[in-house]
Design a protein around this motif. Structure first.
Motif, short mmCIF file in Angstrom:
data_model
loop_
_atom_site.label_atom_id
_atom_site.label_comp_id
_atom_site.label_asym_id
_atom_site.label_seq_id
_atom_site.Cartn_x
_atom_site.Cartn_y
_atom_site.Cartn_z
N ARG A 24 0.82 -1.21 0.00
CA ARG A 24 0.00 0.00 0.00
C ARG A 24 0.86 1.26 0.00
O ARG A 24 0.47 2.29 -0.58
CB ARG A 24 -0.93 -0.01 1.23
CG ARG A 24 -1.95 1.12 1.22
CD ARG A 24 -2.99 0.91 0.13
NE ARG A 24 -3.80 2.12 -0.08
CZ ARG A 24 -3.54 3.08 -0.95
NH1 ARG A 24 -2.47 3.00 -1.73
NH2 ARG A 24 -4.32 4.12 -1.07
N GLN A 27 1.76 1.77 -3.50
CA GLN A 27 0.59 2.24 -4.25
C GLN A 27 0.37 3.73 -4.03
O GLN A 27 -0.05 4.45 -4.94
CB GLN A 27 -0.65 1.45 -3.81
CG GLN A 27 -0.66 0.01 -4.29
CD GLN A 27 -1.84 -0.75 -3.71
OE1 GLN A 27 -2.00 -0.82 -2.51
NE2 GLN A 27 -2.65 -1.31 -4.58
N ASN A 91 -0.69 -2.35 -10.03
CA ASN A 91 -2.06 -2.75 -9.73
C ASN A 91 -2.64 -3.70 -10.77
O ASN A 91 -3.49 -4.52 -10.45
CB ASN A 91 -2.95 -1.51 -9.62
CG ASN A 91 -2.78 -0.81 -8.29
OD1 ASN A 91 -2.10 -1.32 -7.40
ND2 ASN A 91 -3.38 0.34 -8.14
N TYR A 94 -1.76 -7.15 -9.49
CA TYR A 94 -1.66 -7.04 -8.03
C TYR A 94 -1.36 -8.39 -7.38
O TYR A 94 -0.58 -8.47 -6.43
CB TYR A 94 -2.97 -6.47 -7.49
CG TYR A 94 -2.97 -6.26 -5.99
CD1 TYR A 94 -2.39 -5.11 -5.45
CD2 TYR A 94 -3.54 -7.18 -5.12
CE1 TYR A 94 -2.40 -4.89 -4.08
CE2 TYR A 94 -3.55 -6.97 -3.76
CZ TYR A 94 -2.97 -5.83 -3.24
OH TYR A 94 -2.97 -5.62 -1.89
N GLU A 289 -10.13 -9.16 -8.20
CA GLU A 289 -10.12 -8.27 -9.36
C GLU A 289 -11.52 -7.92 -9.81
O GLU A 289 -11.81 -6.77 -10.15
CB GLU A 289 -9.35 -8.92 -10.52
CG GLU A 289 -9.29 -8.04 -11.74
CD GLU A 289 -8.37 -8.59 -12.83
OE1 GLU A 289 -7.97 -7.81 -13.70
OE2 GLU A 289 -8.06 -9.79 -12.79
N THR A 294 -9.78 -2.70 -10.05
CA THR A 294 -8.49 -2.01 -10.20
C THR A 294 -7.31 -2.86 -9.79
O THR A 294 -6.19 -2.61 -10.24
CB THR A 294 -8.47 -0.73 -9.35
OG1 THR A 294 -8.72 -1.07 -7.97
CG2 THR A 294 -9.52 0.26 -9.82
N LEU A 295 -7.51 -3.85 -8.95
CA LEU A 295 -6.42 -4.70 -8.48
C LEU A 295 -6.41 -5.99 -9.28
O LEU A 295 -7.24 -6.88 -9.06
CB LEU A 295 -6.56 -5.01 -6.98
CG LEU A 295 -6.60 -3.78 -6.06
CD1 LEU A 295 -6.79 -4.22 -4.61
CD2 LEU A 295 -5.33 -2.95 -6.21
#
Length: 350
Positions: A24, A27, A91, A94, A289, A294-295
């Motif tokens: 994170r 990110q 991402n 991920y 996902e 987004t991941l």
């Protein structure tokens, strides 16, 4: 003696939380960049570099401005791109990017600190010091590799190989794994004043031929597997990234479970954990996902399909499988379920 179920769950939860928090942070760096490049600010200091050339002065510049300048043949003052959105977290893949810190934190906690049930108060300060050194070495190596990467022109469109293999988060966590294994091999966390004498190599009974035979059999098997995955667009087209992880898998597998089938059949619990854990992990990231949008899982991915074309929706599958086979194999060892079953050991004694 296998770890208690409560400790198994605690170890898994702590490792997942630490890996997620760690990723994170990276990110957040991606979000700071947005639709801009971090470019080297050559107006500050000696060409913008300081701290042995590891840390640059950077500034944010819109991507279209950088691309216009760098593609203009009449402009000799090009931007040096240091990073772009996606270089720190990845991402779109991920599931792959989270797998590396999962392995790193598992090694740090279970094999160096002895968490959760083998934390020795006497050795704990030394082990914490070892982890501190590992973190510092990982950061320095990471900055050094990023410094090298900054000297190369970046394609404005990140490719899957760039996302999954060369980002700062993966570099840091890979370095963390490497240094952790190195320090463990040196015995640094357990260093004692009372050292035992080195074994006399003249008395060793070598099994080198058998070890090498089976090692090459396994390497041949993963080579064929990787070729098949690449041909069917289930792996990166630059096969070296995926293949290197499969080679690491072979080495760790032989260290964990022995170097021939006569040992593997006695360690069914650990091998079952390795395969079952991987089979469970894949659908978890697939559903993640679909839930987040987004991941990315790294396979069967609408994100990859949109960015790279539907034929490339599964090119992260090979890395996903190999990384999580390694994680669950290490996890089986961490909870002490990789050895022969108690029943087989008892039968041998009888």
């Amino acid at each position: 003696m296998p770890m208690k179920l409560s400790n198994v769950i605690l170890l898994l939860v702590v490792v997942i939380l630490c890996a997620t928090f760690s990723l994170r942070i990276f990110q957040g760096l991606d979000e700071m960049m947005g639709d801009q490049y971090w470019v080297v600010d050559t107006t500050q200091g000696d060409h913008g570099w300081y701290g042995m050339g590891l840390l640059p002065h950077v500034k944010k510049v819109p991507k279209e401005v950088v691309q216009a300048v760098n593609t203009d043949p009449d402009n000799d003052d090009k931007y040096i791109i240091y990073a772009q959105n996606g270089d720190f977290a990845g991402n779109s893949v991920y599931g792959i990017c989270l797998g590396i810190p999962l392995i790193m934190y598992l090694i740090w906690f279970a094999f160096i600190l002895g968490f959760p049930d083998r934390i020795d108060p006497y050795l704990l300060p030394r082990r914490i010091f070892t982890l501190t050194v590992i973190i510092m070495c990982s950061v320095i190596v990471n900055l050094f590799l990023m410094r090298i990467a900054a000297d190369f022109a970046r394609d404005p469109m990140s490719r899957i190989a760039n996302v999954a293999g060369n980002h700062a988060s993966l570099l840091f966590h890979n370095a963390g794994i490497w240094f952790a294994i190195l320090f463990s091999a040196l015995g640094t966390p357990n260093h004692s004043m009372r050292e035992t004498a080195a074994p006399d190599s003249r008395n060793w009974q070598t099994q080198a031929n058998e070890k090498f035979n089976w090692m090459f059999v396994l390497l041949f098997a993963v080579t064929i597997l990787e070729v098949a995955l690449v041909k069917n667009k289930l792996a990166l087209p630059d096969a070296a990234v995926d293949y290197s992880v499969w080679i690491i898998l072979v080495v760790i597998f032989m260290r964990m479970f022995g170097f021939s089938p006569k040992y593997w059949v006695k360690r069914g619990r650990g091998i079952a954990i390795m395969f079952a854990g991987t089979l469970i992990t894949l659908p978890v990231f697939y559903l993640l996902e679909r839930a987040t949008g987004t991941l990315g899982a790294g396979f069967a991915s609408p994100i990859l399909s949109k960015a790279l074309g539907p034929e490339n929706a599964n090119i992260g599958l090979s890395l996903m499988i190999s990384i999580y086979l390694i994680f669950w194999m290490e996890f089986a060892a961490a909870i002490r379920m990789n050895g022969p079953s108690h029943r087989l050991t008892t039968e041998k004694q009888v």
